[in-house]
Design a protein around this motif. Structure first.
Motif, PDB file in Angstrom:
ATOM      1  N   MET A  76       0.852  -1.192   0.000  1.00  0.00           N
ATOM      2  CA  MET A  76       0.000   0.000   0.000  1.00  0.00           C
ATOM      3  C   MET A  76       0.887   1.241   0.000  1.00  0.00           C
ATOM      4  O   MET A  76       1.793   1.355   0.822  1.00  0.00           O
ATOM      5  N   LYS A  77       0.607   2.142  -0.899  1.00  0.00           N
ATOM      6  CA  LYS A  77       1.322   3.419  -0.919  1.00  0.00           C
ATOM      7  C   LYS A  77       0.585   4.383   0.005  1.00  0.00           C
ATOM      8  O   LYS A  77      -0.645   4.398   0.033  1.00  0.00           O
ATOM      9  N   PRO A  78       1.319   5.168   0.754  1.00  0.00           N
ATOM     10  CA  PRO A  78       0.642   6.132   1.619  1.00  0.00           C
ATOM     11  C   PRO A  78      -0.066   7.184   0.783  1.00  0.00           C
ATOM     12  O   PRO A  78       0.420   7.592  -0.284  1.00  0.00           O
TER      13      PRO A  78
END
Length: 84
Positions: A76-78
């Motif tokens: 997951m990318k922030p």
């Protein structure tokens, strides 16, 4: 894969199992030599669990690590904050 290696992977002591229940050991080995290890596991899963409790492999260094890989987890990318 040999049957004894498979048993060690399942944390079952092959020597104790062979001495304790020789007939069942021979029957399992015969079937194991004829089918794929995963198929054998599916067919004998409940019996394998029962046998593991009785003939537990005491020396964990002998236990062969399972060949299954851990499940992949998504990365997951922030989220970037919105600038207005």
């Amino acid at each position: 894969m040999k049957f004894d290696e498979y048993l060690k992977g399942k944390k079952i002591d092959p020597e104790k199992f062979k001495q304790g229940e020789g007939a069942q050991y021979a029957e399992f080995k015969k079937l194991f030599d004829q089918v794929h290890p995963e198929s054998f596991t599916q067919q004998k899963l409940f019996l394998i669990n029962k046998i593991r409790r009785i003939y537990k492999l005491e020396n964990t260094e002998e236990a062969v690590k399972s060949t299954s890989k851990p499940a992949m987890r998504p990365k997951m990318k922030p989220l970037k904050p919105k600038t207005s």
